[in-house]
Motif scaffolding. Structure first.
Motif, PDB file in Angstrom:
ATOM      1  N   GLY A 149       4.685  -6.402  11.558  1.00 57.87           N
ATOM      2  CA  GLY A 149       5.694  -6.701  10.546  1.00 57.87           C
ATOM      3  C   GLY A 149       5.140  -6.982   9.162  1.00 57.87           C
ATOM      4  N   ILE A 150       3.799  -6.982   9.016  1.00 53.52           N
ATOM      5  CA  ILE A 150       3.196  -7.322   7.718  1.00 53.52           C
ATOM      6  C   ILE A 150       2.297  -6.208   7.202  1.00 53.52           C
ATOM      7  CG2 ILE A 150       1.798  -8.988   6.438  1.00 53.52           C
ATOM      8  CD1 ILE A 150       2.583 -11.075   8.503  1.00 53.52           C
ATOM      9  N   GLY A 151       1.302  -5.800   8.003  1.00 57.69           N
ATOM     10  CA  GLY A 151       0.385  -4.780   7.518  1.00 57.69           C
ATOM     11  C   GLY A 151      -0.819  -4.607   8.420  1.00 57.69           C
ATOM     12  N   VAL A 192       0.831  -1.209   0.000  1.00 58.26           N
ATOM     13  CA  VAL A 192       0.000   0.000   0.000  1.00 58.26           C
ATOM     14  C   VAL A 192       0.863   1.256   0.000  1.00 58.26           C
ATOM     15  CG1 VAL A 192      -0.336   0.333   2.496  1.00 58.26           C
ATOM     16  CG2 VAL A 192      -2.154   0.946   0.911  1.00 58.26           C
ATOM     17  N   LEU A 193       2.024   1.215   0.650  1.00 62.26           N
ATOM     18  CA  LEU A 193       2.929   2.365   0.617  1.00 62.26           C
ATOM     19  C   LEU A 193       3.413   2.624  -0.811  1.00 62.26           C
ATOM     20  CD1 LEU A 193       5.071   1.890   3.852  1.00 62.26           C
ATOM     21  CD2 LEU A 193       3.691   3.897   3.274  1.00 62.26           C
ATOM     22  N   ARG A 194       3.769   1.588  -1.508  1.00 65.20           N
ATOM     23  CA  ARG A 194       4.274   1.773  -2.868  1.00 65.20           C
ATOM     24  C   ARG A 194       3.171   2.220  -3.815  1.00 65.20           C
ATOM     25  NH1 ARG A 194       8.233  -3.574  -3.118  1.00 65.20           N
ATOM     26  NH2 ARG A 194       9.925  -2.650  -1.882  1.00 65.20           N
ATOM     27  N   GLU A 195       1.945   1.743  -3.567  1.00 62.31           N
ATOM     28  CA  GLU A 195       0.840   2.084  -4.464  1.00 62.31           C
ATOM     29  C   GLU A 195       0.330   3.497  -4.234  1.00 62.31           C
ATOM     30  OE1 GLU A 195      -3.522   0.325  -5.838  1.00 62.31           O
ATOM     31  OE2 GLU A 195      -2.246  -0.802  -4.449  1.00 62.31           O
ATOM     32  N   SER A 217       3.627   8.514   7.733  1.00 65.87           N
ATOM     33  CA  SER A 217       2.391   9.093   7.208  1.00 65.87           C
ATOM     34  C   SER A 217       1.279   8.050   7.166  1.00 65.87           C
ATOM     35  CB  SER A 217       2.636   9.659   5.805  1.00 65.87           C
ATOM     36  OG  SER A 217       1.448  10.163   5.248  1.00 65.87           O
ATOM     37  N   LEU A 218       1.597   6.833   6.728  1.00 68.99           N
ATOM     38  CA  LEU A 218       0.597   5.756   6.698  1.00 68.99           C
ATOM     39  C   LEU A 218       0.062   5.481   8.099  1.00 68.99           C
ATOM     40  CD1 LEU A 218      -0.996   3.420   5.468  1.00 68.99           C
ATOM     41  CD2 LEU A 218       1.103   2.046   5.537  1.00 68.99           C
ATOM     42  N   ASP A 219       0.930   5.477   9.101  1.00 71.23           N
ATOM     43  CA  ASP A 219       0.487   5.256  10.481  1.00 71.23           C
ATOM     44  C   ASP A 219      -0.522   6.318  10.908  1.00 71.23           C
ATOM     45  OD1 ASP A 219       2.161   3.068  10.673  1.00 71.23           O
ATOM     46  OD2 ASP A 219       3.797   4.184  11.605  1.00 71.23           O
ATOM     47  N   VAL A 220      -0.268   7.565  10.514  1.00 74.40           N
ATOM     48  CA  VAL A 220      -1.191   8.657  10.840  1.00 74.40           C
ATOM     49  C   VAL A 220      -2.556   8.411  10.199  1.00 74.40           C
ATOM     50  CG1 VAL A 220      -1.679  11.118  10.504  1.00 74.40           C
ATOM     51  CG2 VAL A 220       0.599  10.390  11.207  1.00 74.40           C
ATOM     52  N   PHE A 221      -2.561   7.972   8.957  1.00 71.11           N
ATOM     53  CA  PHE A 221      -3.824   7.738   8.252  1.00 71.11           C
ATOM     54  C   PHE A 221      -4.602   6.578   8.875  1.00 71.11           C
ATOM     55  CE2 PHE A 221      -2.122  10.614   5.229  1.00 71.11           C
ATOM     56  CZ  PHE A 221      -3.202  11.090   4.489  1.00 71.11           C
TER      57      PHE A 221
END
Length: 225
Positions: A218-220, A178-181, A193-197
Motif C-alpha cells: 500500500g506504500i511502495g 515514482v509513478l508521477r515522476e 508497468s511499474l510492477d513489471v520494472f
C-alpha cells in the motif's frame, strides 16, 4: 518554442496534426515512416518525439528502442489505436513516456506534450563512479549493472528506477511519487508497468542474496542492502 518530431504514416492525419501544432507556435519536423523519423531524430535533435506505433519500414516501438540507445531523456509520446495492456506496458518498457489513443483531440495532444516537456529534469551532476549495490556495481549514466565479469545493460527507465531505489536505500520509495515522476501519473496501466520494472530489477539483482527489493504493501518499495 520546442521542436516536435512527428512521425505518422497516414498523410492526411499527419498534415492535420502538423498544421495544428505549427498554428500554436510549435516547430514541427514531419516524417511518414519510422526509418525517416529515426534519421530526422539523429539529424535534428528535437525536444520531443510524437510517433505512431504501426508504421512501415520501422514501427514506432522499434524506432523508440533505437532512440533510447542514443538519448535517454527525450520524451516519447506514442499515438496509436492499439490500447491492450500488453501494448501499453511494452511501450513504456521501451522508453516511452506517454500513450495517446486514436482518435484524439488536438487540445489533449497539446496538453500532454506540454506536460512531458515541463517534466524534463535539470542536468544531473557528474557521477564520480559506479554505485555499490551489494556486490553489484551500478553505472547510472551508462545504464550498466555489473556483477563480477558479467555486465547487464539496463533500459533508461530501469536505470532511473534503480537510481531512485538506491538514493532511498533502506527507506521506502513511495509508489505514487515514482509513478508521477517517471511515468507522469499513477494510473492503473502505469502501475502495472511499474510492477513489471520492479520484477525485472529483482531478476537483475538476484545473484546477491543480500540485496532485496521488497514490497511495502500500500506504500511502495524498499531496496535493502
Amino acid at each position: 518554442m520546442p521542436t516536435i518530431l512527428l512521425i505518422e504514416d497516414e498523410p492526411s492525419l499527419g498534415l492535420i496534426v502538423k498544421d495544428s501544432l505549427e498554428s500554436r507556435g510549435f516547430t514541427v519536423q514531419y516524417a511518414a515512416d519510422g526509418e525517416a523519423g529515426l534519421q530526422l531524430f539523429q539529424l535534428r535533435c528535437p525536444d520531443i518525439v510524437v510517433a505512431d506505433v504501426m508504421m512501415p519500414k520501422l514501427d514506432g516501438f522499434s524506432m523508440a528502442e533505437q532512440i533510447r540507445r542514443e538519448n535517454a531523456t527525450v520524451p516519447i509520446l506514442f499515438l496509436t489505436a492499439r490500447s491492450q495492456p500488453a501494448d501499453v506496458v511494452r511501450g513504456f518498457e521501451l522508453g516511452g513516456n506517454d500513450y495517446l489513443k486514436k482518435p484524439f483531440s488536438m487540445d489533449e495532444l497539446i496538453v500532454r506534450i506540454k506536460a512531458l516537456l515541463s517534466r524534463q529534469p535539470a542536468a544531473a551532476p557528474v557521477s564520480v563512479g559506479p554505485l555499490a549495490i551489494g556486490r553489484y556495481q551500478f553505472d547510472h549514466p551508462k545504464q550498466k549493472l555489473r556483477f563480477g565479469s558479467h555486465e547487464e545493460a539496463l533500459t533508461n527507465r530501469e536505470a532511473e528506477l534503480l537510481k531512485r531505489l538506491y538514493d532511498q536505500r533502506n527507506q521506502v520509495l513511495e509508489r505514487t511519487a515514482v509513478l508521477r515522476e517517471l511515468w507522469g501519473d499513477d494510473s492503473f496501466f502505469n502501475g502495472r508497468s511499474l510492477d513489471v520494472f520492479i520484477t525485472r530489477l529483482r531478476r537483475c539483482l538476484k545473484e546477491d542474496p543480500q540485496v532485496q527489493i521488497v514490497n511495502i504493501r500500500g506504500i511502495g518499495y524498499k531496496l535493502i542492502l
